[in-house]
Design a protein around this motif. Sequence first.
Motif, mmCIF file in Angstrom:
data_model
loop_
_atom_site.group_PDB
_atom_site.id
_atom_site.type_symbol
_atom_site.label_atom_id
_atom_site.label_comp_id
_atom_site.label_asym_id
_atom_site.label_seq_id
_atom_site.Cartn_x
_atom_site.Cartn_y
_atom_site.Cartn_z
ATOM 1 N N ARG A 182 0.836 -1.194 0.000
ATOM 2 C CA ARG A 182 0.000 0.000 0.000
ATOM 3 C C ARG A 182 0.874 1.247 0.000
ATOM 4 O O ARG A 182 1.855 1.337 0.748
ATOM 5 N N VAL A 183 0.526 2.212 -0.842
ATOM 6 C CA VAL A 183 1.213 3.498 -0.882
ATOM 7 C C VAL A 183 0.208 4.601 -0.577
ATOM 8 O O VAL A 183 -0.853 4.674 -1.218
ATOM 9 N N SER A 184 0.506 5.447 0.401
ATOM 10 C CA SER A 184 -0.333 6.589 0.745
ATOM 11 C C SER A 184 0.459 7.865 0.503
ATOM 12 O O SER A 184 1.654 7.923 0.799
ATOM 13 N N VAL A 185 -0.207 8.886 -0.021
ATOM 14 C CA VAL A 185 0.441 10.126 -0.428
ATOM 15 C C VAL A 185 -0.184 11.291 0.329
ATOM 16 O O VAL A 185 -1.412 11.457 0.311
ATOM 17 N N PHE A 186 0.645 12.107 0.975
ATOM 18 C CA PHE A 186 0.181 13.248 1.754
ATOM 19 C C PHE A 186 0.852 14.504 1.205
ATOM 20 O O PHE A 186 2.017 14.791 1.513
ATOM 21 N N ALA A 187 0.128 15.244 0.368
ATOM 22 C CA ALA A 187 0.696 16.410 -0.305
ATOM 23 C C ALA A 187 0.853 17.573 0.668
ATOM 24 O O ALA A 187 0.050 17.753 1.599
ATOM 25 N N ASP A 188 1.898 18.394 0.441
ATOM 26 C CA ASP A 188 2.123 19.574 1.281
ATOM 27 C C ASP A 188 3.062 20.524 0.543
ATOM 28 O O ASP A 188 3.659 20.172 -0.489
ATOM 29 N N ASP A 189 3.184 21.710 1.082
ATOM 30 C CA ASP A 189 4.082 22.734 0.551
ATOM 31 C C ASP A 189 4.924 23.236 1.715
ATOM 32 O O ASP A 189 4.402 23.863 2.635
ATOM 33 N N ASN A 190 6.222 22.900 1.728
ATOM 34 C CA ASN A 190 7.127 23.260 2.812
ATOM 35 C C ASN A 190 6.649 22.730 4.168
ATOM 36 O O ASN A 190 6.300 23.496 5.071
ATOM 37 N N PRO A 191 6.601 21.416 4.338
ATOM 38 C CA PRO A 191 6.149 20.844 5.613
ATOM 39 C C PRO A 191 7.078 21.246 6.755
ATOM 40 O O PRO A 191 8.264 21.496 6.560
ATOM 41 N N ARG A 192 6.513 21.291 7.954
ATOM 42 C CA ARG A 192 7.321 21.595 9.139
ATOM 43 C C ARG A 192 8.097 20.368 9.623
ATOM 44 O O ARG A 192 9.135 20.508 10.272
ATOM 45 N N GLY A 193 7.563 19.187 9.327
ATOM 46 C CA GLY A 193 8.276 17.978 9.721
ATOM 47 C C GLY A 193 7.396 16.753 9.564
ATOM 48 O O GLY A 193 6.183 16.838 9.363
#
Length: 526
Positions: A323-334
């Motif tokens: 299983r692959v899960s994708v969590f998109a973000d722009d400049n994550p904090r961590g």
Amino acid sequence: MHGKVVGMVAHWSRRQALGAGLLVPAAAGLFPSTADSADGQVEFGQPEPFSFERLIVQAKELSQRPYEARAAAPQWLADLSPAQYRGIRYRPDRAVPLGGSPFALQLFHIGSYHRNPVRVFVVEEGNARQILYNPELFDFGAVKAPEKLPPDAGFAGFRVHFRFDENSEPQELLTFLGASYFRAVARNTRFGISARGLALETGMGKPEEFPVFTNFWIFRPGDPHDPLQSCALLDSPSVAGAYRFDVAPRDGTMVAVDASLFFRGDIAQVGIAPLTSMYFFGSNDRVGVDDYRGEVHDSDGLSIWRATGEGLWRPLVNPRELRVSVFADDNPRGFGLLQRGRDYGAYGDLEAHFELRPNLWVEPKGAWGQGSVRLIEIPILDDTHDNIVAFWTPQEPVKAGHELRVAYSLLWSLQSPLETGLLLVMSTRIGLGGEPGPDRPSDLRRVAIEFGPGGAAGPVGVLPQAVTECHNGECAPAVVRANEATGGYQVSFDVRMGGEPVELRCFLAQEGKAISETWLYRLDNT
């Protein structure tokens, strides 16, 4: 967030060796044995000027040449079983001191899965001197070694020992062994989760490329209280790179990473700051498990602190299919893979002590731009394999000739690595839903989420609201209860399963404002 199934990737064998089955490049010719040792036991090669800046230039020049595969160990070493290989030990009395610091260096012999030597140097006052191979540095145990080993037999990797307290015995702090894998412990923890230098095309439905560290340089600290600095040269068919690691052990062990990468080929998915862990089963995922232990895992969830300030918590599972899960973000904090369950009674394993496995948190330095945190979960049948991978991947693919500079810190810790001011998800339990009785529906699943304690306090006596989303299934209204045992809240609801996996989302709100992390979950048909 979404999940999808792609082609199978390799399992990681924990009991055999770190990075099992992965190849580490051979040394391209060792220095002649120039006896220059304070005690006559460890010998060093001739001094060569070295700096991280020189290494960056070397990596760039290397990337402009075709990749060259490296020779392997003698066959008798490659044929060693994992048990035989573990019996070959570096002699503790021949540890390489690193100045007057609390650090000392030991080396791993090549053999079994670790078939290709790496070169290890010690750096002092701007000069690097290679540690020369000598079989007398090792106790071969039950392994009968030939009378004469080749001078280029080399080392498979190294480990750093450290005294957490002035009068304490040195203990293993940091290990580099296998491809670009490394792992560390913090005070009062045990080895568990690992990091990697780089991941390429992981979970993409095609063979994964494993970059390797081919050379290491360890600096003797100028002051006993300074961090331990080391550098590494990374190489693979598609990339060459220069890495610097600054290691500062406290209650948590912080490793600052600075990397310059130069790509020989096109890469669709570059994995930055990849983490590797193990999840066999837990309170949310025990279907078909027959085990005396309550839970078995090195990490129980993926934590992401988004640029918006939202905290995400995704409990891990041992899926039936990759299983692959994708969590998109722009400049994550961590982001990180954490072990929040700290009660021995939840595990009941006196040998493994999973409650002492450290968290591993990644904090970006500088702007990482648009991209996503990827979580890959691989099915396993026992706890001898690592099956969880998480990393950051930039939105844009990398082309040949591209240069990528990244910096981040890694924190191994027993305590929570971040303070968001939000109630944390402490556990997830899933089982049969509905009310007990002969007519209990078989298609209902009960979900119970424990939040807190801590976080933002609402009006006394007023329960927060559970904000839930349910996709591809039917969810009953959530029930929120104050949990006097924990000082937090429990949210529970039933889910009626359909033909597709159900995507779930839940957080607690007070007066329209989120006061907890956002819990995310994919509930499969059992």
